[in-house]
Design an enzyme around this catalytic site. Structure first.
Site, PDB file in Angstrom:
ATOM      1  N   GLU A 222      -7.027   4.923   7.484  1.00  0.00           N
ATOM      2  CA  GLU A 222      -6.817   6.346   7.190  1.00  0.00           C
ATOM      3  C   GLU A 222      -8.050   6.938   6.501  1.00  0.00           C
ATOM      4  O   GLU A 222      -8.387   8.102   6.699  1.00  0.00           O
ATOM      5  CB  GLU A 222      -5.541   6.521   6.354  1.00  0.00           C
ATOM      6  CG  GLU A 222      -4.306   6.317   7.227  1.00  0.00           C
ATOM      7  CD  GLU A 222      -3.103   5.740   6.514  1.00  0.00           C
ATOM      8  OE1 GLU A 222      -3.032   5.778   5.276  1.00  0.00           O
ATOM      9  OE2 GLU A 222      -2.205   5.230   7.230  1.00  0.00           O
TER      10      GLU A 222
ATOM     11  N   GLU B  21      -5.724  -4.704  10.343  1.00  0.00           N
ATOM     12  CA  GLU B  21      -4.662  -3.717  10.571  1.00  0.00           C
ATOM     13  C   GLU B  21      -4.982  -2.940  11.850  1.00  0.00           C
ATOM     14  O   GLU B  21      -5.721  -1.941  11.807  1.00  0.00           O
ATOM     15  CB  GLU B  21      -4.595  -2.733   9.401  1.00  0.00           C
ATOM     16  CG  GLU B  21      -4.231  -3.369   8.082  1.00  0.00           C
ATOM     17  CD  GLU B  21      -3.612  -2.361   7.133  1.00  0.00           C
ATOM     18  OE1 GLU B  21      -2.488  -2.593   6.704  1.00  0.00           O
ATOM     19  OE2 GLU B  21      -4.256  -1.330   6.855  1.00  0.00           O
TER      20      GLU B  21
ATOM     21  N   SER C 130       3.101  -2.175  10.323  1.00  0.00           N
ATOM     22  CA  SER C 130       4.539  -2.282  10.586  1.00  0.00           C
ATOM     23  C   SER C 130       5.109  -3.667  10.276  1.00  0.00           C
ATOM     24  O   SER C 130       5.966  -4.164  11.006  1.00  0.00           O
ATOM     25  CB  SER C 130       4.868  -1.861  12.025  1.00  0.00           C
ATOM     26  OG  SER C 130       4.504  -0.512  12.230  1.00  0.00           O
TER      27      SER C 130
ATOM     28  N   ASN D 102       0.870  -1.166   0.000  1.00  0.00           N
ATOM     29  CA  ASN D 102       0.000   0.000   0.000  1.00  0.00           C
ATOM     30  C   ASN D 102       0.914   1.224   0.000  1.00  0.00           C
ATOM     31  O   ASN D 102       1.483   1.574   1.026  1.00  0.00           O
ATOM     32  CB  ASN D 102      -0.889  -0.017   1.251  1.00  0.00           C
ATOM     33  CG  ASN D 102      -1.681   1.275   1.402  1.00  0.00           C
ATOM     34  OD1 ASN D 102      -1.752   2.085   0.485  1.00  0.00           O
ATOM     35  ND2 ASN D 102      -2.282   1.463   2.579  1.00  0.00           N
ATOM     36  N   TRP D 103       1.055   1.825  -1.174  1.00  0.00           N
ATOM     37  CA  TRP D 103       1.979   2.956  -1.296  1.00  0.00           C
ATOM     38  C   TRP D 103       1.435   4.216  -0.622  1.00  0.00           C
ATOM     39  O   TRP D 103       2.160   5.182  -0.451  1.00  0.00           O
ATOM     40  CB  TRP D 103       2.247   3.263  -2.777  1.00  0.00           C
ATOM     41  CG  TRP D 103       3.078   2.234  -3.496  1.00  0.00           C
ATOM     42  CD1 TRP D 103       3.494   1.013  -3.025  1.00  0.00           C
ATOM     43  CD2 TRP D 103       3.614   2.355  -4.823  1.00  0.00           C
ATOM     44  NE1 TRP D 103       4.237   0.369  -3.972  1.00  0.00           N
ATOM     45  CE2 TRP D 103       4.327   1.176  -5.100  1.00  0.00           C
ATOM     46  CE3 TRP D 103       3.545   3.339  -5.812  1.00  0.00           C
ATOM     47  CZ2 TRP D 103       4.982   0.955  -6.319  1.00  0.00           C
ATOM     48  CZ3 TRP D 103       4.178   3.130  -7.025  1.00  0.00           C
ATOM     49  CH2 TRP D 103       4.898   1.944  -7.270  1.00  0.00           C
ATOM     50  N   LYS D 104       0.157   4.229  -0.302  1.00  0.00           N
ATOM     51  CA  LYS D 104      -0.480   5.436   0.242  1.00  0.00           C
ATOM     52  C   LYS D 104      -0.219   6.607  -0.713  1.00  0.00           C
ATOM     53  O   LYS D 104      -0.110   6.382  -1.926  1.00  0.00           O
ATOM     54  CB  LYS D 104       0.004   5.708   1.666  1.00  0.00           C
ATOM     55  CG  LYS D 104      -0.135   4.456   2.549  1.00  0.00           C
ATOM     56  CD  LYS D 104       0.029   4.697   3.999  1.00  0.00           C
ATOM     57  CE  LYS D 104      -0.129   3.371   4.733  1.00  0.00           C
ATOM     58  NZ  LYS D 104      -0.200   3.520   6.174  1.00  0.00           N
TER      59      LYS D 104
ATOM     60  N   HIS E 160      -9.568   1.412   4.436  1.00  0.00           N
ATOM     61  CA  HIS E 160      -8.317   1.568   5.171  1.00  0.00           C
ATOM     62  C   HIS E 160      -8.563   2.511   6.350  1.00  0.00           C
ATOM     63  O   HIS E 160      -9.351   3.462   6.239  1.00  0.00           O
ATOM     64  CB  HIS E 160      -7.227   2.127   4.244  1.00  0.00           C
ATOM     65  CG  HIS E 160      -5.884   2.114   4.898  1.00  0.00           C
ATOM     66  ND1 HIS E 160      -5.493   3.079   5.781  1.00  0.00           N
ATOM     67  CD2 HIS E 160      -4.869   1.222   4.842  1.00  0.00           C
ATOM     68  CE1 HIS E 160      -4.280   2.788   6.240  1.00  0.00           C
ATOM     69  NE2 HIS E 160      -3.878   1.659   5.676  1.00  0.00           N
TER      70      HIS E 160
ATOM     71  N   GLY F  67       2.724  -1.230   4.266  1.00  0.00           N
ATOM     72  CA  GLY F  67       2.778   0.199   3.971  1.00  0.00           C
ATOM     73  C   GLY F  67       4.202   0.638   3.692  1.00  0.00           C
ATOM     74  O   GLY F  67       4.743   0.420   2.602  1.00  0.00           O
ATOM     75  N   GLY F  68       4.835   1.225   4.695  1.00  0.00           N
ATOM     76  CA  GLY F  68       6.171   1.814   4.539  1.00  0.00           C
ATOM     77  C   GLY F  68       7.169   0.904   3.840  1.00  0.00           C
ATOM     78  O   GLY F  68       7.894   1.348   2.944  1.00  0.00           O
TER      79      GLY F  68
ATOM     80  N   GLY G 217       2.272   2.255  10.736  1.00  0.00           N
ATOM     81  CA  GLY G 217       3.259   3.322  10.590  1.00  0.00           C
ATOM     82  C   GLY G 217       3.944   3.708  11.896  1.00  0.00           C
ATOM     83  O   GLY G 217       4.631   4.722  11.962  1.00  0.00           O
TER      84      GLY G 217
HETATM   85  P1  PGA Z   1       2.681   0.237   7.643  1.00  0.00           P
HETATM   86  O1  PGA Z   1       1.235   0.513   6.975  1.00  0.00           O
HETATM   87  O2  PGA Z   1       3.182  -1.064   7.101  1.00  0.00           O
HETATM   88  O3  PGA Z   1       3.517   1.417   7.229  1.00  0.00           O
HETATM   89  O4  PGA Z   1       2.456   0.179   9.134  1.00  0.00           O
HETATM   90  C1  PGA Z   1       0.336  -0.515   6.745  1.00  0.00           C
HETATM   91  C2  PGA Z   1      -0.930   0.037   6.121  1.00  0.00           C
HETATM   92  O5  PGA Z   1      -1.375   1.116   6.531  1.00  0.00           O
HETATM   93  O6  PGA Z   1      -1.520  -0.585   5.212  1.00  0.00           O
END
Ligand code: PGA
Length: 255
Positions: free
Chosen positions: A111, A180, A220, A22-24, A109, A241-242, A186
């Site tokens: 967010e 999640e 994470s 997930n590149w966001k 998600h 994510g990251g 994050g």
């Molecule tokens: P993260 O994000 O791996 O940076 O914690 C995961 C996500 O939000 O899908």
């Protein structure tokens, strides 16, 4: 129950480990070019049979389609409208995503739930819109730290999933759930493999079939914790994510 006659998405088996990036809201043409090249190169020599998917910002779907067509790496989007078309400025319909070769789309998600006030009902409608267009929705669920500390983690997950489960077994066997925990996204603070497994087991029991509806863990996930997490019986892969923005990390997570 919602009418599922129009669903054209395929059944999704649990048998293959699914590693989704997930590149966001990250990337640029040149950054993506390098990242996609590195992922494609690395994917060719991956020792496992994990399915790699990258969920990119919508303006870069054409770039992903161009670079990833004909490779084993698949791509998807990070959100979809509940509507198919019309006067919905700024929205993106599921049919537009399939036009760019998407097979996958994230819905709900944390967010988006938090920053865009997406309700559980809207998330389920988005999942249905995706299914009707032949896309596999990845329905994200997860509790906040406050909810976990109050002993509400299971209750929150069940509440979030209720309208999705109400779409019926035929729909649910065609989607993916991603657990999640918001406090692990994050933050570098991963749920322990056992904490994740405990919630995954709760989710598994709610699902209609033990062979379908993979349940991914996200929050994470890094190369050094992925193996332990993915070894748990009810964890079928990860939403990253990251670490998905660093080709070597993303590939190491899948290997
Ligand atoms: P993260 O994000 O791996 O940076 O914690 C995961 C996500 O939000 O899908």
């Amino acid at each position: 129950m919602t009418d599922t006659k129009q669903i054209t998405a395929p059944l999704i088996a649990r048998s293959q480990c699914l590693v989704m990036g997930n590149w966001k809201m990250n990337g640029s043409m040149s950054f993506n070019n390098q990242l996609l090249n590195d992922i494609v190169m690395g994917a060719a020599s991956l020792a496992t049979s994990a399915q790699l998917v990258v969920c990119v910002p919508s303006p870069y779907l054409a770039q992903a389609c161009e670079r990833l067509s004909g490779t084993p790496v698949q791509w998807g989007a990070q959100d979809v409208s509940v509507h198919t078309k019309g006067a919905f400025t700024g929205e993106i319909g599921a049919g537009m995503l399939t036009d760019f070769g998407c097979r996958w789309v994230l819905v709900g998600h944390s967010e988006r739930r938090t920053l865009h006030a997406e309700s559980d009902a809207v998330v389920a409608q988005k999942a249905l819109a995706a299914l009707n267009a032949g896309l596999t929705p990845v329905v994200c669920v997860g509790e906040s730290l406050q909810e976990r500390d109050a002993g509400l983690a299971e209750a929150v997950i069940k509440r979030q999933l209720a309208p999705v489960l109400a779409l019926g077994a035929e729909a649910v066997m065609r989607l993916v759930v991603a657990y999640e925990p918001v406090w692990a996204i994050g933050t570098g603070r991963t749920a322990s493999a056992q904490q994740a497994q405990d919630i995954h087991a709760v989710i598994r029991r709610l699902l209609p079939s033990s062979d379908h509806t993979p349940v991914l863990y996200g929050g994470s996930v890094k190369p050094d914790n992925a193996k332990t997490l993915f070894a748990m019986p009810d964890i079928d892969g990860g939403l990253i994510g990251g670490a998905s923005l660093v080709a070597t990390d993303f590939l190491a997570i899948a290997s």
